[in-house]
Every structure is written in structure tokens, then in C-alpha cells.
Motif scaffolding. Structure first.
Motif, PDB file in Angstrom:
ATOM      1  N   TRP A 117     -29.143   5.056   9.545  1.00  0.00           N
ATOM      2  CA  TRP A 117     -29.500   4.271   8.713  1.00  0.00           C
ATOM      3  C   TRP A 117     -30.404   4.300   7.697  1.00  0.00           C
ATOM      4  CZ3 TRP A 117     -25.667   4.997   4.355  1.00  0.00           C
ATOM      5  CH2 TRP A 117     -23.937   4.621   5.090  1.00  0.00           C
ATOM      6  N   CYS A 151     -30.439   8.878   4.471  1.00  0.00           N
ATOM      7  CA  CYS A 151     -29.953   8.800   3.046  1.00  0.00           C
ATOM      8  C   CYS A 151     -29.501   9.434   3.071  1.00  0.00           C
ATOM      9  CB  CYS A 151     -30.156   6.686   2.996  1.00  0.00           C
ATOM     10  SG  CYS A 151     -29.349   5.890   3.545  1.00  0.00           S
ATOM     11  N   ALA A 152     -31.118   9.582   1.807  1.00  0.00           N
ATOM     12  CA  ALA A 152     -31.834  10.319   0.572  1.00  0.00           C
ATOM     13  C   ALA A 152     -31.569  11.664   1.004  1.00  0.00           C
ATOM     14  CB  ALA A 152     -33.407  10.120   0.536  1.00  0.00           C
ATOM     15  N   MET A 177     -27.555  12.336   0.949  1.00  0.00           N
ATOM     16  CA  MET A 177     -27.655  12.126  -0.160  1.00  0.00           C
ATOM     17  C   MET A 177     -28.025  14.184  -0.417  1.00  0.00           C
ATOM     18  SD  MET A 177     -29.224  12.332  -3.854  1.00  0.00           S
ATOM     19  CE  MET A 177     -31.225  11.842  -3.390  1.00  0.00           C
ATOM     20  N   ALA A 212     -25.498  16.374   0.172  1.00  0.00           N
ATOM     21  CA  ALA A 212     -24.286  16.623  -0.811  1.00  0.00           C
ATOM     22  C   ALA A 212     -24.309  17.386  -2.078  1.00  0.00           C
ATOM     23  CB  ALA A 212     -23.951  15.257  -1.149  1.00  0.00           C
ATOM     24  N   THR A 215     -22.744  20.649  -3.398  1.00  0.00           N
ATOM     25  CA  THR A 215     -21.632  19.817  -4.645  1.00  0.00           C
ATOM     26  C   THR A 215     -21.848  21.566  -5.549  1.00  0.00           C
ATOM     27  OG1 THR A 215     -21.753  18.371  -4.464  1.00  0.00           O
ATOM     28  CG2 THR A 215     -21.250  19.035  -6.372  1.00  0.00           C
ATOM     29  N   HIS A 248     -20.588  24.512  -4.511  1.00  0.00           N
ATOM     30  CA  HIS A 248     -19.334  25.214  -4.566  1.00  0.00           C
ATOM     31  C   HIS A 248     -19.358  25.202  -6.089  1.00  0.00           C
ATOM     32  CE1 HIS A 248     -18.832  23.428  -0.652  1.00  0.00           C
ATOM     33  NE2 HIS A 248     -17.628  24.269  -0.749  1.00  0.00           N
ATOM     34  N   PHE A 272     -37.124  12.938  -4.818  1.00  0.00           N
ATOM     35  CA  PHE A 272     -36.704  11.358  -4.738  1.00  0.00           C
ATOM     36  C   PHE A 272     -36.540  11.705  -3.102  1.00  0.00           C
ATOM     37  CE2 PHE A 272     -33.014   8.149  -3.232  1.00  0.00           C
ATOM     38  CZ  PHE A 272     -33.908   7.492  -3.924  1.00  0.00           C
ATOM     39  N   ILE A 274     -11.744  21.280  -4.839  1.00  0.00           N
ATOM     40  CA  ILE A 274     -13.185  21.353  -5.376  1.00  0.00           C
ATOM     41  C   ILE A 274     -14.061  20.016  -5.740  1.00  0.00           C
ATOM     42  CG2 ILE A 274     -15.824  22.692  -5.924  1.00  0.00           C
ATOM     43  CD1 ILE A 274     -14.268  24.987  -4.855  1.00  0.00           C
ATOM     44  N   VAL A 333     -15.913  16.861  -4.610  1.00  0.00           N
ATOM     45  CA  VAL A 333     -17.106  16.885  -5.324  1.00  0.00           C
ATOM     46  C   VAL A 333     -17.477  14.897  -5.785  1.00  0.00           C
ATOM     47  CG1 VAL A 333     -18.287  16.843  -8.113  1.00  0.00           C
ATOM     48  CG2 VAL A 333     -17.428  18.854  -6.511  1.00  0.00           C
ATOM     49  N   LEU A 370     -18.799  13.764  -2.753  1.00  0.00           N
ATOM     50  CA  LEU A 370     -19.806  13.708  -2.006  1.00  0.00           C
ATOM     51  C   LEU A 370     -20.912  12.793  -3.351  1.00  0.00           C
ATOM     52  CD1 LEU A 370     -19.950  17.373  -1.104  1.00  0.00           C
ATOM     53  CD2 LEU A 370     -20.111  16.092   0.507  1.00  0.00           C
ATOM     54  N   PHE A 371     -20.294  13.003  -4.283  1.00  0.00           N
ATOM     55  CA  PHE A 371     -21.072  12.055  -5.297  1.00  0.00           C
ATOM     56  C   PHE A 371     -21.033  10.519  -4.591  1.00  0.00           C
ATOM     57  CE2 PHE A 371     -21.355  15.088  -8.522  1.00  0.00           C
ATOM     58  CZ  PHE A 371     -23.065  14.712  -8.753  1.00  0.00           C
ATOM     59  N   SER A 392     -23.235   9.793  -1.851  1.00  0.00           N
ATOM     60  CA  SER A 392     -24.382   9.823  -2.282  1.00  0.00           C
ATOM     61  C   SER A 392     -24.970   8.697  -3.442  1.00  0.00           C
ATOM     62  CB  SER A 392     -24.900  11.283  -3.456  1.00  0.00           C
ATOM     63  OG  SER A 392     -24.286  12.200  -2.328  1.00  0.00           O
ATOM     64  N   ILE A 420     -23.856   5.205  -2.277  1.00  0.00           N
ATOM     65  CA  ILE A 420     -24.006   4.458  -1.140  1.00  0.00           C
ATOM     66  C   ILE A 420     -25.157   4.955  -0.161  1.00  0.00           C
ATOM     67  CG2 ILE A 420     -23.225   3.813   0.749  1.00  0.00           C
ATOM     68  CD1 ILE A 420     -19.895   4.838  -0.665  1.00  0.00           C
ATOM     69  N   SER A 421     -25.582   5.687  -0.479  1.00  0.00           N
ATOM     70  CA  SER A 421     -26.562   6.089   0.307  1.00  0.00           C
ATOM     71  C   SER A 421     -27.585   6.095   0.020  1.00  0.00           C
ATOM     72  CB  SER A 421     -27.322   7.600   0.641  1.00  0.00           C
ATOM     73  OG  SER A 421     -25.853   8.223   1.595  1.00  0.00           O
ATOM     74  N   ILE A 422     -28.171   5.903  -1.525  1.00  0.00           N
ATOM     75  CA  ILE A 422     -29.246   5.849  -2.651  1.00  0.00           C
ATOM     76  C   ILE A 422     -29.252   3.960  -2.704  1.00  0.00           C
ATOM     77  CG2 ILE A 422     -29.869   4.883  -5.169  1.00  0.00           C
ATOM     78  CD1 ILE A 422     -29.109   8.270  -5.149  1.00  0.00           C
ATOM     79  N   ALA A 448     -27.788   2.383  -0.053  1.00  0.00           N
ATOM     80  CA  ALA A 448     -28.143   1.981   1.169  1.00  0.00           C
ATOM     81  C   ALA A 448     -29.866   2.162   1.822  1.00  0.00           C
ATOM     82  CB  ALA A 448     -27.717   2.847   2.206  1.00  0.00           C
ATOM     83  N   VAL A 467     -19.390   2.783   3.884  1.00  0.00           N
ATOM     84  CA  VAL A 467     -19.249   4.068   3.713  1.00  0.00           C
ATOM     85  C   VAL A 467     -16.903   4.682   3.694  1.00  0.00           C
ATOM     86  CG1 VAL A 467     -20.187   5.793   6.016  1.00  0.00           C
ATOM     87  CG2 VAL A 467     -20.556   6.094   3.324  1.00  0.00           C
TER      88      VAL A 467
END
Lengths: 350, 216
Positions: free
Chosen positions: A289, A294-295, A298, A301, A305, A308, A335, B20, B24, B27-28, B31, B33-35, B37, B65
Motif C-alpha cells: 500500500w 497505489c498510483a 491506478m 487500471a 480501461t 479495452h 499524478f 467490459i 471498467v 477498475l475505476f 483506482s 481506492i488507490s488514490i 489510500a 479493496v
């Protein structure tokens, strides 16, 4: 920086300043040309002069690439000189004592070899040098994109982006103005020649693990450069995505964005994967973590996306959605990179 | 017959599209949650904490998560058979998979439930890869092309292997060995998938050269 360093740093800085001045000059011309290509000619510019401006477009970009290459070779030379000049050598009794201590501690550090004392094999993309590598990758990709896509406005945007990067390099992160400040701050006391045996051994024990696990780590030759190459690809995707949103629908622009996105995703994934075993080895399991991780997750991901949704770019609205994601990938990249400055953790530049 | 095939293609495209979109959205969420965190890490100064408190923080983030990772794994489990089965069977298969995962979860906890989904996904993806390598026309892909299909199958197999590898985190040697398999599969998959025409051209040139050498 200590003036006693046994390295030709003044010559390096002087040569680098010349290269940087030439680079800034070309980038400034590129900025003017790019502005004219992107926003239109001034009314005073005759048709013949406009043609001449267009003809300078490609040579300006390739000229910047050449200067980046020369600058990069200068950095290679500095690192080679560091390797040849600086060794962490100890007097024989201290070396024997150290090896006994290392054997007792049982860590992963290799024993000290008096016949070949440890030397720094510094990667070519640490401290401010990473910006030069990153922006050089972009300049080469921009020159190739310039050749591929015959759209003068897009070519103008490539020039502007390259000029912004040169401006950042020159004013904020010039690798020649003060070469490797952190490294020389660390190694300075070692070269001072005023240390007693006990102090020398203590300093060695601070420098040696950092040399093994950071400067000379094999992962440093793969993980960061792959990511910087990916960043350059993402920047091209970003520019093409802006044109997808702003201009009329042109398949070749979308194709350019997608091709760079594929290459960028490939490099990013490979770079992240190659960092994983090293992180396990160096930090144990307690990095999952970490803010930079994390960034990065992100960003990955968002990027996957984009790839896809791009499959359905011909559906109503998806053209703009996928272009928006291309822009978001760039924002996520910025970022992620800047996170190292503002967030604490294992990757911090603070 | 032709009309039925067209109908199946339309239904499949729509099914793919919604899957899909669902991926998406998840995944968002991951993302976001990652920010979150990252800021939580900074504000709580986790890097300054004692190891036990740091572990507690990591545990809390894992719990936050986890539902999204579960949904992602389930989506993966539903996505993979879409290469093998017609659309009308996919819903039934998804329901069957969820029931199986629910039974495993009730029996031994969510870890086994997820493992069942990933293990089934692994077997199915392996079947997809073998069929793609054999050039089978019975697989359902949006795009045609031998290397593209092989690449896509390898890439998704890499993803499943990575998830499977996370279950072996506490066995360092096996974990790292499987990790390198994952890397190799993913990288080969990306090369074949992203640059399928270049790979096809290279293979064609290689086979032509071999034939040429054989003639002399």
C-alpha cells in the motif's frame, strides 16, 4: 559539491551547458514553428515563407534528438569516469575485519574483495538525469510521429510539447548544472581523506549497502527506463487524444494514439512486473500500500480501461470516451510521477 | 442459419460490451481506492508508524479493496468462458460459477471461494489457449487473426496466473517461479496481441526462408 572531487566535473558542466544552450535555442525555434503550425500563420507571413517554415519543422525535431543523444553520451562518459575513479577501498586489516562482521551478520551483502574493491556502476537515469532520458525518449518518438502523420497542426503540437519539456529541463532539472548532487553529497566524505580507520569503516557500512541495493542494482537498468519510455508513449497518446476530441474524426490520428498506447502499455506493464521481485527482495511484503504503488496500479487500471474501450471506438459516444481516457492516462501518469515528491514511502524523492 | 449467426454476433457484441463496461467500473473503483489510500498514507504518516500499526493499516486497506477484487475475479471468471460458449450458455455458466464459489465460501471462507473461481478460470483459459494455438474456428473473438487470438489468450492467461500467484504469496520460491511464468506469458501475449500482423509477417518470412534453405 566538494571541490576536492577527483573528477572532471567542471569540464562536464561546461560541455553540458553548451549542449543545453543549443537545445534551448532549437526548442525555442521549435516553439515558434509549432505555434505557427498549430494556431495559423501571422497575416504578414507570405505564402513562400510559410513553406520555408514547414520545411524546417522536421529538421528542428531531429536536431533536438541529436543534441539529446550527445547529452546522454556525455552522461555515459561521466558515469564511466565515476566507475574508473571512485572505489570503496579499505586497508587490508579493515577489509578482513569487515568480512568477519559481514559473515557474522549473514545479510545479503557480498564480502569485500581487496583485489577488486567495490565500484559504482551508476544507472544513467537517476536524479536529474532521468528527466533528460525521459524527454529524449519523447523527442525521438515525436520525430517519428512527425514523419508518420502528415498533419501540420498535430506536428505543431509535437513541437510545443517538446519545447515545454526542454524548458522544464533547462530551468528546473538541468542535469549539467549540478551533476548528481545526492550521490556526491553521499560520497563526498569518503573522498575527503581526513577519516580515521574507525570512521572510514563506519562510512563504508553506510555506503556499501546503498551501492549494492540501489546504485548497482540490476533492476535499476530495467525498471526505470522502461517506465520513462512508457511515459513518452503516453504523452504522444495524450496529444493525439486531444486532437481526437478537438478536431474532426480522423482515423489516422486515432491509430497513432492507439499504437503508442499499445507500446506504452507494454513497456509500463513490463517495467512494473520487473520491479516486483526487486521490491519483494529489498522491502519485504510491507510495500503493497505504498503511495507510489497505489498510483501505479491506478495508472495501469486507467490505461487498461483505455485499451479495452478503444475496441468499441466506433460505437456512438465511444470515440470521445476513449479520447477522454487517453487524456486521463496522461493525467494519471503526471499524478503518479509527481506522487514521489508529495507522498512519503519507499519511492519518495523528498 | 445466416440470420441466427448474425443474431448471435449481435448478442455477443452486446454481452462483451456490458462486461467490459462492468470491468471498467470496477477498475475505476479500485483506482479511486488507490488514490484515497495515498492520501490516507500521507495524513496518517504510516511510514513513521511502528511495524504492528503499519500492518494494521495494510489489513484495513486490504479489507476495503477486497470486495472490488472479488467482483473483478468473478468478472474474469465470467469473461473467460465467453470465448468458448454461445451467449445463451454464458449466463447459466456465470450462475453455476457463482453458486460454486458461494458453496466454497460457506464451507472454507472467501479465500477458497475466490480460489475456485480463479482455478476454473485458469483451466478454461488454458483450453482457450490450446484451441487458439490449434487454430480452432469454434472460439468466439471480436477480431480475426491467428496471432491476435493466441496473444489475447496468452495475455489473459497471464492475468489469471498472476491472480493464482497471489494465493501463493507466503511460499516465496513457488511464488517467484510462478511470477516469472506470469511475466513471460503476459509479455509474449502482449507482443502477439498488439503487433499480431508484424508477428505473422515474421513467422511467414521465417518459414519461407526455411523452405528456401530446404530447396538448396
Amino acid at each position: 559539491m566538494s571541490p576536492n572531487l577527483p573528477l572532471p566535473l567542471a569540464e562536464f558542466a561546461m560541455f553540458g551547458e553548451t549542449i543545453m544552450a543549443a537545445l534551448v535555442f532549437l526548442a525555442f525555434l521549435g516553439f515558434l514553428v509549432g505555434g505557427m503550425l498549430l494556431f495559423g500563420w501571422p497575416a504578414s507571413l507570405a505564402a513562400g515563407a510559410a513553406g520555408r517554415v514547414r520545411r524546417t519543422s522536421a529538421p528542428l525535431l531531429w536536431g533536438q534528438c541529436l543534441l539529446y543523444l550527445v547529452a546522454f553520451l556525455a552522461i555515459c562518459w561521466l558515469h564511466l569516469t565515476i566507475y574508473q575513479t571512485i572505489a570503496l577501498d579499505l586497508p587490508p586489516p579493515l577489509g578482513e575485519y569487515l568480512n568477519r562482521q559481514l559473515a557474522r551478520m549473514g545479510g545479503g551483502l557480498p564480502p569485500y574483495d581487496p583485489s577488486a574493491p567495490p565500484r559504482y556502476i551508476i544507472p544513467l537515469w537517476i536524479e536529474n538525469e532521468k528527466y533528460l532520458f525521459w524527454f529524449a525518449c519523447f523527442a525521438f518518438m515525436a520525430a517519428l510521429a512527425h514523419r508518420r502523420l502528415a498533419d501540420w497542426r498535430f506536428r505543431g503540437a509535437l513541437h510545443l510539447a517538446a519545447a515545454v519539456q526542454v524548458a522544464i529541463l533547462f530551468w528546473a532539472v538541468d542535469p549539467f548544472a549540478q551533476p548528481l548532487p545526492r550521490f556526491f553529497a553521499e560520497i563526498g566524505p569518503w573522498l575527503a581523506d581526513t577519516l580515521g580507520p574507525a570512521e572510514r569503516l563506519g562510512l563504508f557500512m553506510r555506503l556499501y549497502p546503498r551501492m549494492v541495493y540501489y546504485y548497482n542494482a540490476s533492476y535499476m537498468w530495467l525498471h526505470p527506463p522502461l517506465l520513462f519510455l512508457a511515459y513518452a508513449c503516453i504523452t504522444i497518446t495524450f496529444l493525439a487524444s486531444l486532437f481526437m476530441l478537438a478536431g474532426r474524426r480522423r482515423l489516422e490520428v486515432e491509430r497513432l494514439a492507439y499504437d503508442h498506447a499499445k507500446l506504452g502499455f507494454f513497456l509500463l506493464t513490463l517495467g512494473m512486473l520487473l520491479g516486483y521481485p526487486w521490491a519483494l527482495q529489498a522491502w519485504g511484503p510491507n510495500w503493497w500500500w505504498d503511495p507510489k504503488i497505489c498510483a501505479s496500479i491506478m495508472m495501469w487500471a486507467v490505461y487498461s480501461t483505455y485499451l479495452h474501450t478503444r475496441l468499441y471506438a466506433n460505437r456512438p459516444g465511444m470515440w470521445y470516451f476513449s479520447a477522454g481516457l487517453g487524456i486521463l492516462c496522461f493525467v494519471a501518469m503526471l499524478f503518479t510521477f509527481l506522487a514521489s515528491f508529495f507522498f512519503p514511502g519507499e519511492h519518495t524523492f523528498q | 442459419m445466416e440470420a441466427m449467426r448474425d443474431q448471435e454476433a449481435v448478442r455477443r457484441a452486446s454481452y462483451d460490451f456490458w462486461l467490459i463496461l462492468a470491468t471498467v467500473v470496477v477498475l475505476f473503483a479500485i483506482s479511486a481506492i488507490s488514490i484515497g489510500a495515498m492520501f490516507a498514507f500521507k495524513w496518517a504518516a504510516v511510514d513513521q508508524m511502528a511495524p504492528a500499526m503499519k500492518a494494521a493499516y495494510m489489513e484495513r486497506m486490504n479489507r476495503i479493496v477486497a470486495p472490488f477484487v472479488v467482483v473483478l475475479v468473478v468478472l474474469l471468471g465470467i469473461c473467460i468462458p465467453k470465448r468458448l460458449l454461445p451467449v445463451r450458455w454464458l449466463n447459466r455458466f456465470a450462475a453455476f460459477l457463482l453458486v460454486l464459489a458461494a458453496i466454497a465460501t460457506a464451507w472454507q471462507g472467501v479465500r477458497l471461494g475466490l480460489f475456485v473461481v480463479v482455478a476454473i478460470s485458469f483451466v478454461l483459459q488454458l483450453v482457450v489457449l490450446v484451441m487458439a494455438l490449434a487454430g480452432s474456428r469454434r472460439l468466439y473473438f471480436i477480431h480475426a487473426g491467428y496471432w491476435l487470438r493466441v496473444g489475447s489468450s496468452l495475455l489473459h492467461l497471464g492475468l489469471v496466473l498472476f491472480l493464482l500467484d497471489l494465493f501463493l504469496f507466503r511460499l516465496p520460491t513457488v511464488h517467484l517461479a510462478l511470477f516469472w511464468c506470469t511475466t513471460l506469458t503476459t509479455v509474449t501475449g502482449m507482443i502477439c496481441c498488439f503487433w499480431s500482423s508484424a508477428v505473422a509477417g515474421a513467422v511467414r518470412r521465417l518459414s519461407l526462408r526455411r523452405k528456401g534453405n530446404g530447396a538448396y
